[in-house]
Design a protein around this motif. Structure first.
Motif, PDB file in Angstrom:
ATOM      1  N   HIS A 403     -50.696  27.342  21.541  1.00  0.00           N
ATOM      2  CA  HIS A 403     -51.277  27.893  20.218  1.00  0.00           C
ATOM      3  C   HIS A 403     -52.045  26.450  19.772  1.00  0.00           C
ATOM      4  O   HIS A 403     -51.834  25.361  20.460  1.00  0.00           O
ATOM      5  CB  HIS A 403     -50.128  27.955  19.110  1.00  0.00           C
ATOM      6  CG  HIS A 403     -50.652  28.297  17.808  1.00  0.00           C
ATOM      7  ND1 HIS A 403     -51.223  29.559  17.495  1.00  0.00           N
ATOM      8  CD2 HIS A 403     -50.683  27.611  16.570  1.00  0.00           C
ATOM      9  CE1 HIS A 403     -51.742  29.559  16.211  1.00  0.00           C
ATOM     10  NE2 HIS A 403     -51.259  28.401  15.806  1.00  0.00           N
ATOM     11  N   GLY A 414     -53.609  30.029   7.634  1.00  0.00           N
ATOM     12  CA  GLY A 414     -53.678  31.165   8.761  1.00  0.00           C
ATOM     13  C   GLY A 414     -53.169  30.632  10.032  1.00  0.00           C
ATOM     14  O   GLY A 414     -52.617  31.499  10.875  1.00  0.00           O
ATOM     15  N   GLN A 415     -53.606  29.333  10.477  1.00  0.00           N
ATOM     16  CA  GLN A 415     -53.078  28.975  11.797  1.00  0.00           C
ATOM     17  C   GLN A 415     -51.603  28.782  11.923  1.00  0.00           C
ATOM     18  O   GLN A 415     -51.096  29.093  12.878  1.00  0.00           O
ATOM     19  CB  GLN A 415     -53.769  27.879  11.976  1.00  0.00           C
ATOM     20  CG  GLN A 415     -53.597  26.640  11.110  1.00  0.00           C
ATOM     21  CD  GLN A 415     -54.277  25.385  11.597  1.00  0.00           C
ATOM     22  OE1 GLN A 415     -54.976  25.007  12.511  1.00  0.00           O
ATOM     23  NE2 GLN A 415     -54.565  24.292  10.659  1.00  0.00           N
ATOM     24  N   THR A 417     -49.517  31.122   9.927  1.00  0.00           N
ATOM     25  CA  THR A 417     -48.869  32.274  10.251  1.00  0.00           C
ATOM     26  C   THR A 417     -49.064  32.858  11.370  1.00  0.00           C
ATOM     27  O   THR A 417     -48.275  33.517  12.353  1.00  0.00           O
ATOM     28  CB  THR A 417     -49.954  33.371   9.250  1.00  0.00           C
ATOM     29  OG1 THR A 417     -49.628  32.822   7.854  1.00  0.00           O
ATOM     30  CG2 THR A 417     -49.333  34.704   9.348  1.00  0.00           C
ATOM     31  N   GLU A 418     -50.156  32.490  12.164  1.00  0.00           N
ATOM     32  CA  GLU A 418     -50.378  32.752  13.512  1.00  0.00           C
ATOM     33  C   GLU A 418     -49.323  32.493  14.596  1.00  0.00           C
ATOM     34  O   GLU A 418     -48.841  32.955  15.504  1.00  0.00           O
ATOM     35  CB  GLU A 418     -51.768  32.571  14.048  1.00  0.00           C
ATOM     36  CG  GLU A 418     -52.066  32.660  15.535  1.00  0.00           C
ATOM     37  CD  GLU A 418     -52.213  34.472  15.690  1.00  0.00           C
ATOM     38  OE1 GLU A 418     -52.209  34.771  16.896  1.00  0.00           O
ATOM     39  OE2 GLU A 418     -52.407  35.096  14.755  1.00  0.00           O
ATOM     40  N   LYS A 421     -46.182  34.402  14.331  1.00  0.00           N
ATOM     41  CA  LYS A 421     -46.022  35.653  15.044  1.00  0.00           C
ATOM     42  C   LYS A 421     -45.851  35.468  16.424  1.00  0.00           C
ATOM     43  O   LYS A 421     -45.472  36.338  17.408  1.00  0.00           O
ATOM     44  CB  LYS A 421     -47.624  36.330  14.856  1.00  0.00           C
ATOM     45  CG  LYS A 421     -47.963  37.024  13.429  1.00  0.00           C
ATOM     46  CD  LYS A 421     -49.599  37.414  13.431  1.00  0.00           C
ATOM     47  CE  LYS A 421     -49.586  37.720  12.119  1.00  0.00           C
ATOM     48  NZ  LYS A 421     -51.132  38.418  12.199  1.00  0.00           N
ATOM     49  N   LYS A 422     -46.534  34.418  16.988  1.00  0.00           N
ATOM     50  CA  LYS A 422     -46.382  33.971  18.659  1.00  0.00           C
ATOM     51  C   LYS A 422     -45.019  33.638  18.723  1.00  0.00           C
ATOM     52  O   LYS A 422     -44.203  33.843  19.823  1.00  0.00           O
ATOM     53  CB  LYS A 422     -47.254  32.800  18.883  1.00  0.00           C
ATOM     54  CG  LYS A 422     -48.555  33.057  19.034  1.00  0.00           C
ATOM     55  CD  LYS A 422     -49.377  32.037  19.345  1.00  0.00           C
ATOM     56  CE  LYS A 422     -50.894  32.727  19.595  1.00  0.00           C
ATOM     57  NZ  LYS A 422     -51.900  31.411  19.671  1.00  0.00           N
TER      58      LYS A 422
END
Length: 716
Positions: A403, A414-415, A417-418, A421-422
């Motif tokens: 990431h 946003g980064q 949250t991503e 998810k990972k």
């Protein structure tokens, strides 16, 4: 040194093509804006080559701004994609630039290493680049009453003079805080003069080299696209089995300055203010986007050093991090900077430190790249493919989980949250399991930590060995003192010498011969002698003879006054049996009496943070305890990052005065005894060396070639 004057028959240039090069923060982008009279807000870091066209002083100008390199980093320490970008800048101004502007700011120190870094990066474009280069000094208004000529002649032992000399003594001065049409006009005239001096030609790079770099970039782009598709397919496999977590536990791991603490703040939406180096595990827990997030930050290791160089306390903290988020973290976030290369040394160090957690740790690891803003339009996959086999191997060990975080936009939720998810995808891939330390290891970590804390509290009761009550004049204020600093290379001797005298007279370079400085400290005339360091683990038999002689020479430099030795050891590194043996052998050069005059000086005191020095001593083990025992348990802690604090120096001088009283060394006669014995030892060493040299000459005169290994022939 004079700047270039106008030449007769100067060739008129219809449109100037100019290349801007320099280290990060030199002011390249500000200079570009100044030349073209562009009004901008505070300039951002240039991530990729930027081509700008405009009018300057009534003339058409094409400027190509380049990404900067780190000022102290040589070309081998710059990532491949940035070096490629620098070469590809030539393609933005065909057939080549009329001038290359090497941008240097005058209000900061410019060292020999900074100059070497600049030369190496410029010569990526070819060895003939200097014929077309002008040095541009920025922030000239901050020189105050000093002229740029005075600055160039005085800065860093003529480092700038030599660099300007390579450019044919061409230089220009710019105040980039305020626009001036005159300074822009003079710069363009200087470029015209230079072009005329070069026969009217621009600089044309070897086209074969340029073609090779373009081809490398094309291949990297193809491979990067394939990698991106492969990673996406890998995620799609587990998409239907996504594991939604109401609470996420994560541990941050990585080398120093990799950006771990910034990531912690990023995750919790905090500004990066007052960040300090992480000395102990820091646990933070809060609700983010409806989830309970737990993050444990850990101390970093030195980027390229083996685990044996890492202090035991740091290793224990890494292990302890798992215990701080029971029953175990869902993810281990392994941080790397995108603006630094990743080679075999970094890989070896990283694998050894991750090995503390066992091979199973890789199943739960995500590679977290920081400083993503420096990629510009490049993808992280392009960075991975361009850096080479070691980084690709690391990505494979993490099962293609990675990431990127943009450090210039840390409040972008946003980064983060991503990233969550990972983590959930990885947990799904691991069938819902988190990383769990083996129960036996877990118990051992906790047991060892409790034992160290218990022993450190007992050590608090251990006082320095003293006969102070039986010595007349104990604790007497001395008007004159001499200090000799001894220790291995990189222990912090030179920084400590500067801190003690409250000066920078010792400089900042590695000490290759004895350096003597005097000064007045709290009413005392203090003589401080910095000595060359020995190799940390190298046996004395393998040390060059001149180094040992130089160390012994230190005693001959002191005036007839009380003297003490400071044996310098840095706290943020390990101290094992090999270090103990090397320290003992080098101290023994002065004879056994030297130990009675010695205080152990621990540097990097800020690394301890809230921990006690006793805890560090107990964690390092018997080798360090033996050294302290030889010094009568006398030691002092110095923080070279806090040089303005006089209290730490005052306390050190008090300890030295007590030591002098204990040794009845207030009389100069006692000093000359040590001096005479040391000089005799030095003479013996030199005599042996001369004898060995004569033997070697005799053998060299024979027909048969015969060499003598002299490394074990030193005095005992």
């Amino acid at each position: 040194m004079i700047s270039v004057s106008a030449l007769s028959g100067v060739q008129f240039i219809a449109e100037f093509r100019i290349l801007l090069l320099g280290n990060k923060g030199a002011g390249k982008t500000s200079l570009a804006n100044m030349i073209l009279c562009r009004q901008t807000t505070s300039p951002k870091s240039t991530a990729q080559c930027t081509k700008i066209r405009g009018v300057a002083a009534g003339r058409l100008v094409t400027l190509v701004d380049n990404p900067g390199w780190w000022k102290n980093f040589l070309v081998d320490e710059t990532p491949e994609f940035q070096k490629q970008e620098l070469v590809l800048s030539m393609a933005h101004c065909p057939p080549g630039p009329h001038a290359v502007l090497l941008v240097i700011r005058v209000d900061v120190l410019y060292t020999e290493k900074n100059s070497r870094a600049a030369q190496q990066h410029l010569e990526l474009l070819g060895k003939d680049i200097w014929k077309h280069t002008i040095v541009v000094f920025t922030y000239s208004d901050r020189l105050q009453d000093q002229t740029v000529e005075q600055h160039v002649e005085s800065e860093g032992e003529a480092v700038l003079q030599r660099l300007v000399g390579k450019c044919g003594n061409r230089y220009h001065v710019f105040n980039i805080d305020r626009y001036s049409g005159t300074q822009v006009k003079e710069l363009l005239e200087m470029i015209e003069d230079m072009v005329s001096g070069n026969g009217g030609s621009c600089y044309e790079m070897d086209q074969t080299c340029l073609y090779e770099v373009k081809e490398m970039r094309r291949v990297v782009e193809e491979k990067a696209h394939k990698r991106k598709m492969m990673v996406q397919e890998q995620r799609d496999v587990h998409k239907g089995h996504n594991c939604s977590l109401s609470s996420i536990r994560m541990v941050l791991l990585g080398y120093r300055r990799s950006g771990k603490s910034s990531i912690r703040n990023n995750i919790f939406g905090r500004e990066n203010t007052g960040l300090k180096r992480t000395s102990q595990c820091v646990k933070t827990q809060s609700e983010v986007s409806g989830n309970v997030i737990t993050v444990v930050d850990t101390p970093g290791w030195w980027k390229t050093l083996a685990i044996r160089d890492t202090a035991e306390l740091d290793k224990q903290e890494i292990l302890r991090s798992i215990c701080l988020c029971p029953p175990g973290p869902h993810a281990l976030l392994l941080t790397l900077r995108l603006d630094m290369p990743f080679r075999d040394k970094e890989m070896n160090s990283l694998e050894e430190h991750m090995g503390l957690l066992g091979e199973r740790a890789w199943k739960h690891t995500i590679l977290l790249f920081t400083h993503g803003d420096l990629l510009g339009d490049l993808t992280v996959e392009q960075y991975i493919e361009s850096e080479g086999k070691d980084l690709k191997l690391l990505v494979a060990k993490c099962r293609n989980r990675y990431h990127v975080l943009n450090n210039k936009n840390l409040l972008d939720g946003g980064q983060v949250t991503e990233l969550f998810k990972k983590v959930e995808w990885m947990v799904a891939e691991n069938e819902g399991f988190y990383y769990e330390m083996h129960p036996r290891t877990y118990k051992e970590v906790r047991r060892k930590w409790r034992l160290m804390e218990k022993k450190s509290k007992m050590r608090l009761k251990v006082k320095p060995r003293r006969t102070i009550n039986s010595v007349k004049g104990a604790g007497q204020y001395l008007t004159e003192l001499s200090l000799i600093l001894l220790g291995y290379g990189e222990a912090g001797k030179t920084s400590a010498s500067n801190t003690i005298l409250g000066t920078t007279d010792f400089g900042f370079k590695r000490t290759s011969c004895c350096v003597k400085r005097t000064g007045e400290v709290e009413g005392r005339l203090l003589t401080v002698i910095d000595t060359p360091g020995w190799w940390k683990r190298l046996p004395i038999e393998e040390m060059p003879q001149f180094i040992k002689q130089e160390i012994l020479k230190s005693v001959s430099l002191i005036p007839p006054c009380p003297v003490s030795f400071l044996l310098v050891i840095r706290l943020d590194s390990s101290f094992q049996e090999e270090e103990r043996r090397a320290a003992k052998d080098h101290m023994d050069l002065f004879g056994d009496m030297a130990w009675n005059r010695t205080i152990v000086l621990f540097t990097c005191g800020d690394w301890l943070a809230d921990r006690s020095i006793q805890l560090y001593i107990e964690s390092e083990g018997e080798a360090l305890k033996w050294i302290l025992g030889k010094c009568g348990n006398r030691y002092h802690i110095l923080s070279n990052k806090n040089q303005r604090s006089s209290a730490q120096v005052t306390e050190l001088l008090k300890k030295i005065e007590e030591l002098v009283a204990e040794n009845k060394a207030c009389r100069s006669a006692g000093m000359w005894d040590l001096k005479e014995k040391t000089e005799n030892r030095t003479e013996n060493m030199q005599s042996k060396e001369r004898g060995l040299q004569r033997q070697t000459e005799d053998f060299d005169s024979d027909d048969d070639v015969f060499t003598i290994d002299t490394k074990y022939n030193i005095f005992k």
